[in-house]
Design an enzyme around this catalytic site. Structure first.
Site, PDB file in Angstrom:
ATOM      1  N   SER A 167       0.842  -1.193   0.000  1.00 57.31           N
ATOM      2  CA  SER A 167       0.000   0.000   0.000  1.00 57.31           C
ATOM      3  C   SER A 167       0.874   1.238   0.000  1.00 57.31           C
ATOM      4  O   SER A 167       2.055   1.198   0.389  1.00 57.31           O
ATOM      5  CB  SER A 167      -0.898   0.005   1.237  1.00 57.31           C
ATOM      6  OG  SER A 167      -1.556   1.250   1.390  1.00 57.31           O
ATOM      7  N   TYR A 180      -2.507  -0.077  10.364  1.00 57.52           N
ATOM      8  CA  TYR A 180      -2.548  -0.446   8.950  1.00 57.52           C
ATOM      9  C   TYR A 180      -1.292   0.029   8.235  1.00 57.52           C
ATOM     10  O   TYR A 180      -0.698  -0.705   7.437  1.00 57.52           O
ATOM     11  CB  TYR A 180      -3.792   0.143   8.298  1.00 57.52           C
ATOM     12  CG  TYR A 180      -3.979  -0.240   6.842  1.00 57.52           C
ATOM     13  CD1 TYR A 180      -4.387  -1.520   6.496  1.00 57.52           C
ATOM     14  CD2 TYR A 180      -3.741   0.686   5.827  1.00 57.52           C
ATOM     15  CE1 TYR A 180      -4.553  -1.881   5.167  1.00 57.52           C
ATOM     16  CE2 TYR A 180      -3.909   0.330   4.492  1.00 57.52           C
ATOM     17  CZ  TYR A 180      -4.317  -0.952   4.177  1.00 57.52           C
ATOM     18  OH  TYR A 180      -4.471  -1.297   2.851  1.00 57.52           O
TER      19      TYR A 180
END
Length: 283
Positions: A167, A180
């Site tokens: 990501s 995250y």
């Protein structure tokens, strides 16, 4: 589905965790269109079966296999089903992951002068179980799935491909989502570690780091109920030089390149597909 280009995956078997999601279902369609037999591994059987039906309607071959990527026995059963119905896995895409509200703060910045608001989560009120859950969902899931699905791939002598989904958060952590961001940084690091570990077995390991794409998980953060963009969307787009969200199909060029024979000397990379977000300093 319109592919940016096609590669020949005839005779290959691909397993995709999180295969019923917006991004990974696009991957499944693309690999099937290139000739691979695709196993959709997901906890959501209904959505997974819909993807399978769409692929079969397009002339491809796919199966839905219910699997929990945090449960070894579930993964072993899923692996046995894939091998029995499709054959040994040549391509593994570790797409399962995501964030969780339990690991998300409500405020972007610590404010020393403000009184604690019991209705809002700040950094100091986050609980270990929420942080642990997000790490497990992104890192432990990829670790366990690779352990179970890559064993035959590494031992076969034929090589193979593993693609992890990292990501933009791995490069530049976003506010409010500490777990995250850290977990995706770990996915990128794990990708590099695996690429070295499996190099002598001919198994290439790479990752794709998507920028900002609208998915089922993040839609509520990006758009209000009336469809208007949120303030967070405004910040994201101001930091994305192309000034828009990506479309799932725009990840396919990176995916097919990394799986192609033309990338036979490419391993251990994390490829951003982000509309320039990672390159933009904001100035």
């Amino acid at each position: 589905m319109k592919l940016p280009f096609k590669i020949d995956l005839t005779g290959k078997v691909a397993a995709i965790t999180g295969g019923a999601g917006v991004l990974c279902s696009a991957f499944a369609h693309a690999l099937a269109a290139c000739g691979a037999s695709v196993a959709i591994l997901d906890r959501n059987e209904e959505s997974g079966n819909e993807v399978v039906a769409e692929i079969e309607k397009e002339g491809g071959r796919a199966i839905m296999v219910k699997a929990d990527c945090l449960d070894c026995e579930s993964l072993k059963a899923a692996h046995d089903t894939v091998v029995r119905e499709l054959g040994p896995v040549d391509i593994l895409i570790n797409g399962a992951g995501g964030n969780n509200p339990r690991a998300t703060t409500d405020n972007e910045y610590y404010e020393a002068d403000s009184l604690p608001d019991p209705e809002k989560k700040d950094f100091f009120s986050l609980q270990p179980d929420g942080i642990r859950f997000v790490f497990d969902l992104n890192v432990t899931a990829a670790f366990l799935t690779t352990q179970i699905f890559a064993r035959e791939m590494a031992a076969s002598g034929k090589g193979g491909n593993i693609i992890n989904i990292s990501s933009m958060n791995a490069y530049r952590p976003l506010t409010k989502i500490p777990a995250y961001s850290a977990a995706k940084a770990a996915v990128s690091n794990f990708t590099q570690w695996l690429s070295v570990h499996f190099a002598n077995a001919g198994v290439r390991v790479n990752a794709i780091a998507p920028g900002f794409f609208v998915t089922k998980q993040n839609r509520g953060l990006l758009f209000n109920e009336n469809g208007e963009p949120t303030a967070r969307t405004g910040k994201i787009l101001r930091g994305t030089p192309m000034n828009r969200f990506g479309e799932a199909e725009e990840l396919l060029g990176a995916l097919l390149f990394l799986l192609s024979d033309g990338a036979s000397f490419v391993t251990g990379i994390v490829l951003p597909v982000d509309g320039g977000f990672s390159a933009y300093s904001g100035v």
